[in-house]
Design a protein around this motif. Sequence first.
Motif, mmCIF file in Angstrom:
data_model
loop_
_atom_site.group_PDB
_atom_site.id
_atom_site.type_symbol
_atom_site.label_atom_id
_atom_site.label_comp_id
_atom_site.label_asym_id
_atom_site.label_seq_id
_atom_site.Cartn_x
_atom_site.Cartn_y
_atom_site.Cartn_z
ATOM 1 N N THR A 193 5.445 -16.235 1.949
ATOM 2 C CA THR A 193 4.230 -15.751 1.299
ATOM 3 C C THR A 193 4.508 -14.689 0.250
ATOM 4 O OG1 THR A 193 3.922 -14.105 3.060
ATOM 5 C CG2 THR A 193 2.855 -16.250 3.354
ATOM 6 N N SER A 194 5.696 -14.088 0.276
ATOM 7 C CA SER A 194 6.048 -13.033 -0.680
ATOM 8 C C SER A 194 7.555 -12.904 -0.717
ATOM 9 C CB SER A 194 5.425 -11.693 -0.252
ATOM 10 O OG SER A 194 5.981 -11.269 0.995
ATOM 11 N N SER A 195 8.051 -12.139 -1.677
ATOM 12 C CA SER A 195 9.504 -11.951 -1.752
ATOM 13 C C SER A 195 10.013 -11.189 -0.540
ATOM 14 C CB SER A 195 9.883 -11.222 -3.042
ATOM 15 O OG SER A 195 9.330 -9.914 -3.078
ATOM 16 N N MET A 196 9.211 -10.248 -0.009
ATOM 17 C CA MET A 196 9.620 -9.524 1.198
ATOM 18 C C MET A 196 9.691 -10.471 2.390
ATOM 19 S SD MET A 196 10.616 -6.886 2.805
ATOM 20 C CE MET A 196 10.384 -5.502 1.680
ATOM 21 N N ASP A 197 8.721 -11.350 2.502
ATOM 22 C CA ASP A 197 8.717 -12.345 3.564
ATOM 23 C C ASP A 197 9.967 -13.217 3.462
ATOM 24 O OD1 ASP A 197 7.773 -13.783 5.741
ATOM 25 O OD2 ASP A 197 6.563 -15.137 4.519
ATOM 26 N N ALA A 198 10.327 -13.611 2.242
ATOM 27 C CA ALA A 198 11.509 -14.444 2.027
ATOM 28 C C ALA A 198 12.781 -13.677 2.380
ATOM 29 C CB ALA A 198 11.564 -14.912 0.576
ATOM 30 N N MET A 199 12.875 -12.420 1.961
ATOM 31 C CA MET A 199 14.073 -11.636 2.241
ATOM 32 C C MET A 199 14.274 -11.456 3.739
ATOM 33 S SD MET A 199 15.310 -7.916 0.779
ATOM 34 C CE MET A 199 14.323 -6.863 1.861
ATOM 35 N N PHE A 224 5.593 -6.836 -1.189
ATOM 36 C CA PHE A 224 4.649 -7.200 -0.137
ATOM 37 C C PHE A 224 3.480 -8.021 -0.694
ATOM 38 C CE2 PHE A 224 6.931 -3.844 2.047
ATOM 39 C CZ PHE A 224 7.013 -4.342 3.337
ATOM 40 N N ALA A 225 3.136 -7.798 -1.951
ATOM 41 C CA ALA A 225 2.147 -8.616 -2.678
ATOM 42 C C ALA A 225 0.867 -8.843 -1.891
ATOM 43 C CB ALA A 225 2.778 -9.961 -3.061
ATOM 44 N N PHE A 226 0.262 -7.751 -1.429
ATOM 45 C CA PHE A 226 -1.009 -7.887 -0.722
ATOM 46 C C PHE A 226 -2.131 -8.315 -1.667
ATOM 47 C CE2 PHE A 226 1.113 -4.975 2.333
ATOM 48 C CZ PHE A 226 0.959 -5.748 3.475
ATOM 49 N N ASN A 227 -2.013 -7.939 -2.938
ATOM 50 C CA ASN A 227 -3.042 -8.331 -3.908
ATOM 51 C C ASN A 227 -2.354 -8.788 -5.187
ATOM 52 O OD1 ASN A 227 -5.350 -8.744 -5.390
ATOM 53 N ND2 ASN A 227 -5.765 -6.581 -5.733
ATOM 54 N N PRO A 228 -1.789 -10.013 -5.181
ATOM 55 C CA PRO A 228 -1.081 -10.481 -6.385
ATOM 56 C C PRO A 228 -2.006 -10.653 -7.579
ATOM 57 C CG PRO A 228 -1.311 -12.246 -4.775
ATOM 58 C CD PRO A 228 -1.750 -10.987 -4.089
ATOM 59 N N GLY A 229 -3.291 -10.891 -7.337
ATOM 60 C CA GLY A 229 -4.248 -11.040 -8.432
ATOM 61 C C GLY A 229 -3.951 -12.259 -9.279
ATOM 62 N N PHE A 278 -2.586 7.050 -0.559
ATOM 63 C CA PHE A 278 -1.880 6.700 -1.788
ATOM 64 C C PHE A 278 -1.330 5.284 -1.705
ATOM 65 C CE2 PHE A 278 2.335 6.224 -3.694
ATOM 66 C CZ PHE A 278 2.010 6.349 -5.041
ATOM 67 N N MET A 279 -0.659 4.959 -0.597
ATOM 68 C CA MET A 279 -0.052 3.644 -0.479
ATOM 69 C C MET A 279 -1.099 2.541 -0.367
ATOM 70 S SD MET A 279 3.075 3.953 -1.024
ATOM 71 C CE MET A 279 3.458 2.220 -0.768
ATOM 72 N N LEU A 280 -2.233 2.850 0.221
ATOM 73 C CA LEU A 280 -3.305 1.855 0.259
ATOM 74 C C LEU A 280 -3.785 1.533 -1.153
ATOM 75 C CD1 LEU A 280 -5.439 2.919 3.364
ATOM 76 C CD2 LEU A 280 -4.178 0.779 3.048
ATOM 77 N N LYS A 281 -3.917 2.564 -1.988
ATOM 78 C CA LYS A 281 -4.322 2.330 -3.380
ATOM 79 C C LYS A 281 -3.279 1.480 -4.100
ATOM 80 C CE LYS A 281 -6.175 5.598 -5.844
ATOM 81 N NZ LYS A 281 -6.383 6.907 -6.520
ATOM 82 N N VAL A 282 -2.022 1.738 -3.807
ATOM 83 C CA VAL A 282 -0.945 0.961 -4.428
ATOM 84 C C VAL A 282 -1.023 -0.503 -3.994
ATOM 85 C CG1 VAL A 282 1.552 0.595 -4.447
ATOM 86 C CG2 VAL A 282 0.629 2.898 -4.744
ATOM 87 N N PHE A 283 -1.099 -0.717 -2.678
ATOM 88 C CA PHE A 283 -1.090 -2.084 -2.157
ATOM 89 C C PHE A 283 -2.342 -2.870 -2.557
ATOM 90 C CE2 PHE A 283 1.854 -0.562 1.403
ATOM 91 C CZ PHE A 283 2.966 -1.126 0.795
ATOM 92 N N GLU A 284 -3.459 -2.178 -2.706
ATOM 93 C CA GLU A 284 -4.711 -2.858 -3.046
ATOM 94 C C GLU A 284 -4.851 -3.113 -4.549
ATOM 95 O OE1 GLU A 284 -7.555 -0.263 -1.310
ATOM 96 O OE2 GLU A 284 -7.328 -1.075 0.721
ATOM 97 N N SER A 285 -3.925 -2.595 -5.337
ATOM 98 C CA SER A 285 -3.975 -2.794 -6.787
ATOM 99 C C SER A 285 -3.798 -4.262 -7.147
ATOM 100 C CB SER A 285 -2.867 -1.991 -7.470
ATOM 101 O OG SER A 285 -3.063 -0.613 -7.308
ATOM 102 N N ASP A 286 -4.458 -4.662 -8.212
ATOM 103 C CA ASP A 286 -4.307 -6.014 -8.742
ATOM 104 C C ASP A 286 -2.993 -6.072 -9.522
ATOM 105 O OD1 ASP A 286 -4.373 -8.415 -10.053
ATOM 106 O OD2 ASP A 286 -6.380 -8.168 -10.886
ATOM 107 N N LEU A 287 -1.985 -6.693 -8.939
ATOM 108 C CA LEU A 287 -0.659 -6.690 -9.542
ATOM 109 C C LEU A 287 -0.595 -7.503 -10.834
ATOM 110 C CD1 LEU A 287 1.497 -7.059 -6.306
ATOM 111 C CD2 LEU A 287 0.946 -4.979 -7.571
ATOM 112 N N SER A 288 -1.608 -8.333 -11.066
ATOM 113 C CA SER A 288 -1.618 -9.118 -12.307
ATOM 114 C C SER A 288 -2.131 -8.313 -13.488
ATOM 115 C CB SER A 288 -2.484 -10.369 -12.125
ATOM 116 O OG SER A 288 -3.844 -10.016 -11.944
ATOM 117 N N SER A 289 -2.668 -7.111 -13.208
ATOM 118 C CA SER A 289 -3.207 -6.269 -14.284
ATOM 119 C C SER A 289 -2.200 -5.196 -14.662
ATOM 120 C CB SER A 289 -4.519 -5.609 -13.815
ATOM 121 O OG SER A 289 -4.935 -4.621 -14.739
#
Length: 590
Positions: free
Chosen positions: A204-210, A440-445, A409-420
């Motif tokens: 589901t993500s690069s971390m999951d793959a690693m 972790f790509a919780f919000n890949p957007g 802080f980390m919640l704001k980071v993880f919830e960010s739209d990574l496509s933006s």
Amino acid sequence: MTFSPYVLGTGIAGWNFLDRTRTQQQQIFEKSPILGRAVQDFTNKIDSIQTADQLLDDYNVLQVALGAFGLEEDIANRAFIKQVLESDLSDPRSFANRLNDNRYLGLAQTFGFGSEDGPQLPSASAEKPYVNVASPEDLLSNKTLLNQALDDFGLQRYAGNEFFLQKVLESDLSDDNSFVNRLSDTRLADFASQFKFNAPPEYTSSMDAMLGEFTAMNDGAGPANADELLGNETLLNAVIETFDLEYTNPIFLKRMLEADPYDENSAVRQQEDPRVLAMSRAFGFGMPDINSFSSPDELFARPELLEEVLDQFNNSNPGEDFLRQVLESDLSDPNSFVNQPGNLAFFDLAEAYQTEWTPPPSKVKVLADEVGTKLSGYENPRQFVFDFDAFEAGLDVFNMNERQLDFSFMLKVFESDLSSETSYANLYRDPNVQAMANAFAFNPGGNDRTYPPGFAEEIADLYTDRNFEIAIGESDPNMRLALALERELQSIADAGGSEDAHWYGIIGSPPLKTVFESALGLPSSFGQLDVDRQVNEMKDRAFASFGTTHPADLLKPDKLEEFRNRFLLLSELNSDTASAGFSDPIFALF
């Protein structure tokens, strides 16, 4: 004036009339203004529905969506339908996958809010009859699907050799020397590739793959050195993506992985990109051998290594003078510094330093052990952040400290739209924070839902079909069941699984259960039996009446007509005998 569909006669005669006139009646029925407005509203709005909440918030669109699956009575049950729509369809334990009624699973699969595949045409499952076949055993136990699959590849002559087929299906298609690749009949390899039971795992993500590739090596211990890591292409690519590395030359990566990450003069400490150092420390191949240190001064000269050592023994740093006395204490002397009652917390540290130092597991290993199989189960970043041990291990992999970064802080980071490019994570100055968010790509957007061509039309057709059946059922409930029989039975067959799984699906579908109980001449008290006894009894009666124990066989045109006619005949007979005063209409058959 609204047209009301009608049936002339009952039983088989009524069905014959309905079968002849259905097309004409339904065409007139579909011109109903109310029905037409509902369909038009759905068609106009569906492309704008991007989340389950948006669907639930639009009553008219939801009405058509639920009505297409015969679930219109659940329209007020928002919380329940939300759980269905957002279920992780890849998880057999998810809410939609655990419900007995297949209509809910069909709804979830079609709208795809909990699926990486996104929206699917309702007919997609019929085009992929093997979608729920998860193992060779699933296929081999379902004779109907097995025969269909063998027919597709011209391999019917192997139908009776299950041991041979199991070896074919379990073969590694990527290995030229595997069982199936050594067979002269190349169609068998094509047959095995249809199911890909030995295919690599999907991450589901690069971390999951690693973490997945890491734990697959050396019985979960991961690669023993840099060469083993570099030799595993899948793991290497996952590492590069996880740490978002810009320079990926293998020779360079080997130097970085083997360099001492705690020596300020080492090659890895000279890199400007902090993600390279984070990678080196995460695997720890260049960790210095503390057993080779000749004095505590060598440890004190590397303050970051010292902190790692103290963390290993759950100690804080009391200062260099204190630690020197600890490390140089005579362990056998009860009066030595480390043996004093106030200093005993440091005894294990002193013992390891003076006897044999056991290197701690790598940071990646710690994270893999903490997360285990939970990573794909985190539905949102909050679950990960407040899984304290796992979160701390995750920060450690990226060379960050939980004492420096708070939860909010980390919640704001993880919830960010990574496509933006302007999202919180992508604007933050620390590359390791960005790398962790992307890993972790919780919000890949960037995943706007696109409905496949014909989606609105197919849902609308199902909705109008169901409404036509409801209208027919107002004059004759048995005709409604007869109209829906083929579609409902096909949905059970499309779900795949074993023969018994099909019977359980029938028992879990109230309309089908009613039809089968009537057609098989089962008494009204039948539903009180244990479900396994119900399955066995239904199978025995199906074989006696139709020569098969597999429900999917009843979809053959001649069998379907025979089955439907028997249902209509016995339903009419039961209705007549019930009105005549029999306590159980089935007694009239004896």
